[in-house]
Design an enzyme around this catalytic site. Structure first.
Site, PDB file in Angstrom:
ATOM      1  N   ASP A  52     109.179  56.889   6.283  1.00 10.17           N
ATOM      2  CA  ASP A  52     110.572  56.873   6.530  1.00 10.17           C
ATOM      3  C   ASP A  52     110.917  58.277   6.637  1.00 10.17           C
ATOM      4  O   ASP A  52     111.877  58.588   7.490  1.00 10.17           O
ATOM      5  CB  ASP A  52     111.377  55.956   5.970  1.00 10.17           C
ATOM      6  CG  ASP A  52     112.757  56.114   6.305  1.00 10.17           C
ATOM      7  OD1 ASP A  52     112.831  55.612   7.435  1.00 10.17           O
ATOM      8  OD2 ASP A  52     113.700  56.161   5.754  1.00 10.17           O
ATOM      9  N   LYS A  61     112.912  51.478   2.288  1.00 11.06           N
ATOM     10  CA  LYS A  61     113.532  52.297   1.084  1.00 11.06           C
ATOM     11  C   LYS A  61     113.845  51.126  -0.018  1.00 11.06           C
ATOM     12  O   LYS A  61     113.886  51.468  -0.993  1.00 11.06           O
ATOM     13  CB  LYS A  61     114.678  53.217   1.575  1.00 11.06           C
ATOM     14  CG  LYS A  61     114.063  54.260   2.481  1.00 11.06           C
ATOM     15  CD  LYS A  61     115.341  55.193   2.679  1.00 11.06           C
ATOM     16  CE  LYS A  61     116.330  54.682   3.825  1.00 11.06           C
ATOM     17  NZ  LYS A  61     116.139  55.365   5.150  1.00 11.06           N
ATOM     18  N   SER A  85     113.595  50.998   8.500  1.00  3.23           N
ATOM     19  CA  SER A  85     114.114  52.259   7.737  1.00  3.23           C
ATOM     20  C   SER A  85     114.651  51.847   6.511  1.00  3.23           C
ATOM     21  O   SER A  85     114.175  52.391   5.304  1.00  3.23           O
ATOM     22  CB  SER A  85     114.539  53.185   8.541  1.00  3.23           C
ATOM     23  OG  SER A  85     115.466  54.077   7.825  1.00  3.23           O
ATOM     24  N   HIS A 112     123.185  49.693   0.831  1.00  7.63           N
ATOM     25  CA  HIS A 112     122.717  50.584   1.827  1.00  7.63           C
ATOM     26  C   HIS A 112     123.950  50.341   2.877  1.00  7.63           C
ATOM     27  O   HIS A 112     124.315  49.347   3.359  1.00  7.63           O
ATOM     28  CB  HIS A 112     121.477  50.483   2.417  1.00  7.63           C
ATOM     29  CG  HIS A 112     120.814  51.614   2.994  1.00  7.63           C
ATOM     30  ND1 HIS A 112     120.432  52.630   2.156  1.00  7.63           N
ATOM     31  CD2 HIS A 112     120.864  52.222   4.113  1.00  7.63           C
ATOM     32  CE1 HIS A 112     119.767  53.318   2.965  1.00  7.63           C
ATOM     33  NE2 HIS A 112     120.337  53.170   4.210  1.00  7.63           N
ATOM     34  N   ARG A 124     113.544  60.693  14.320  1.00  4.60           N
ATOM     35  CA  ARG A 124     114.377  59.725  15.175  1.00  4.60           C
ATOM     36  C   ARG A 124     115.802  60.612  15.215  1.00  4.60           C
ATOM     37  O   ARG A 124     116.424  60.757  16.448  1.00  4.60           O
ATOM     38  CB  ARG A 124     114.737  58.628  14.341  1.00  4.60           C
ATOM     39  CG  ARG A 124     113.610  57.883  14.519  1.00  4.60           C
ATOM     40  CD  ARG A 124     113.768  56.534  13.584  1.00  4.60           C
ATOM     41  NE  ARG A 124     114.843  55.812  13.756  1.00  4.60           N
ATOM     42  CZ  ARG A 124     115.843  55.285  12.652  1.00  4.60           C
ATOM     43  NH1 ARG A 124     115.330  55.355  11.686  1.00  4.60           N
ATOM     44  NH2 ARG A 124     116.772  54.572  13.284  1.00  4.60           N
TER      45      ARG A 124
HETATM   46  N1  URA Z   1     120.063  54.246   7.518  1.00  2.44           N
HETATM   47  C1  URA Z   1     118.927  54.258   7.360  1.00  2.44           C
HETATM   48  O1  URA Z   1     118.423  54.462   6.300  1.00  2.44           O
HETATM   49  N2  URA Z   1     117.962  54.360   8.228  1.00  2.44           N
HETATM   50  C2  URA Z   1     118.253  54.081   9.648  1.00  2.44           C
HETATM   51  O2  URA Z   1     117.554  54.070  10.451  1.00  2.44           O
HETATM   52  C3  URA Z   1     119.756  53.917   9.685  1.00  2.44           C
HETATM   53  C4  URA Z   1     120.858  54.037   8.715  1.00  2.44           C
END
Ligand code: URA
Length: 423
Positions: free
Chosen positions: A161, A187, A183, A82, A168
């Site tokens: 999320d 995930k 966040s 990620h 956000r």
């Molecule tokens: N990537 C994400 O999944 N969430 C965030 O808040 C920032 C980057």
């Protein structure tokens, strides 16, 4: 419990209990807590932060807001990656097929554009027909058959999320260590991978502007990972200038294809190879040197590109049809000199203004628009030589605003791409 008391408590810098956080998050998901109340609380979190315990609790509650995937149904080792978000950051689309070609599995849930940063799902949707929503069963089936699947946060995984991310994005509440950490980690944990590599971007085009903040974010995510017995490695990478040449959804996918065909920009390839090497080394339990050799081999011999075509086809995408605007304007430099800096933040904002990102959460993306740099930091540009191309659809930007992104001077600087690896 009253939502206003909880907002006030955080506004006053106090710690929220597990029950208070659960009340807010569950209430927001089921509609009892309104967007304006959640926005106020998010802003209080941005301003006053959260303790590690609050952040871990928030992550736990977000995970529990939906289903989790049990990757035991997947045959093989599942690795995940990620990014905390950057400008021109297209690495997921390149490294997923690379690590699959090295024999690993990727079952990935990605995000959309957030603030001025791009999102993998918007990029993939610029490929005609690409389906970002799969049922849990089809997701697992595809990973078993093809080796990978990349889907959006649709359906039932971490709905908290999904809602918070969009809010956000539209309320200036993206830049917060606990909000980013919860966040991302909610995930990652809900989608089941036991081995996770996180690219923590640092610089003016990233949410983390300093190495200290990037390290704090990395440590928070590692702590959340540990509480779920997940192996997490963070790669701190530079985001002062955009990554690669292309910024904008379809334009970036085109650059990804170049990378997989062996013609990628140097910085993109360096980062992709680093991230993929850690994923392969951890996933296969082999040394970094061995992993790097495998990664380089599957790019060179075309196996990674083959996996890419199978993956996109499996999700109904047509790689012959990538949305790229036909209106393209060449921007010429007004002076000669070395490119000393390219302001990633400004390029991200301009790209968002062109329609590549969302200003309000209901906005539709213009998949074909964006900016392609013709020069990188350290290159020399002549007066009147092209410095960038701007791809336009319905919204315009000023030429001078593009030129302002480039600092031209006497010095041929080079930028360090990888700052540090934190385990
Ligand atoms: N990537 C994400 O999944 N969430 C965030 O808040 C920032 C980057």
């Amino acid at each position: 419990m009253e939502i206003i008391e909880i907002i006030t408590k955080k506004k006053d810098g106090q710690e929220l209990s597990y029950d208070e956080l659960k009340f807010v998050i569950d209430g927001y998901v089921n509609g009892n807590v309104k967007d304006y109340q959640m926005s106020a609380l998010l802003m209080a979190i941005v301003c006053n932060g959260m303790t590690e315990e609050e952040t871990i609790n928030l992550t736990k509650i977000m995970i529990a807001s939906g289903d989790t995937i049990n990757l035991e149904e997947i045959h093989g080792t599942v690795v995940d990656k990620h990014s905390t978000g950057g400008i021109g950051d297209k690495t997921t689309i390149i490294l997923v097929p690379i690590v699959v070609a090295c024999g690993l599995k990727v079952a990935k849930m990605s995000g959309r554009a957030l603030g001025y940063t791009g999102g993998t799902i918007d990029k993939l949707e610029s490929i005609d027909g690409y389906q970002t929503e799969l049922s849990k069963e089809d997701f697992i089936k595809q990973v078993n058959e093809i080796g990978c699947a990349v889907i959006s946060q649709s359906g039932t995984l971490v709905p908290a999320d999904k809602k918070l991310y969009a809010l956000r994005d539209a309320t200036g509440t993206t830049q917060s260590i606990p909000l980013i950490a919860s966040s991302i980690m909610s995930k990652k944990i809900a989608s089941g991978a036991s081995t996770i590599v996180i690219d923590v971007k640092v610089g003016n085009g990233a949410f983390m502007k300093t190495i200290e903040d990037a390290k704090a974010l990395a440590r928070t995510m590692i702590a959340i990972g540990e509480s779920y017995k997940r192996k997490v490695i963070c790669v701190l990478s530079n985001m002062e200038a955009p990554l690669g040449y292309a910024v904008g959804n379809g334009l970036e996918v085109r650059e990804c294809i170049d990378c997989l065909k062996g013609n990628g920009p140097k910085d993109v390839m360096e980062l992709v190879i680093t991230l993929a090497t850690y994923m392969v080394s951890m996933g296969k339990n082999i040394s970094i040197d061995e992993a790097k050799k495998e990664v380089e081999k599957v790019i060179e011999d075309g196996t990674a590109y083959e996996v890419f075509t199978k993956w996109i086809k499996a999700q109904h995408g047509d790689i012959e049809k990538i949305k790229i605007s036909e209106r393209c304007i060449s921007i010429k430099s007004k002076e000669s000199g070395f490119i000393e800096a390219i302001d990633a933040f400004k390029i991200g904002e301009l790209s968002e203004q062109l329609g590549a990102g969302r200003v309000v959460k209901e906005d539709n993306i213009e998949y074909g628009v964006g900016i392609v740099l013709s020069k990188k930091v350290g290159d020399f540009v002549l007066e009147n030589e092209e410095i960038a191309k701007v791809y336009i659809e319905n919204k315009d930007i000023k030429v001078d605003d593009v030129l302002d992104c480039f600092k031209i001077g006497e010095h041929a600087y080079s930028q360090k791409l990888i700052h540090e690896i934190i385990k």
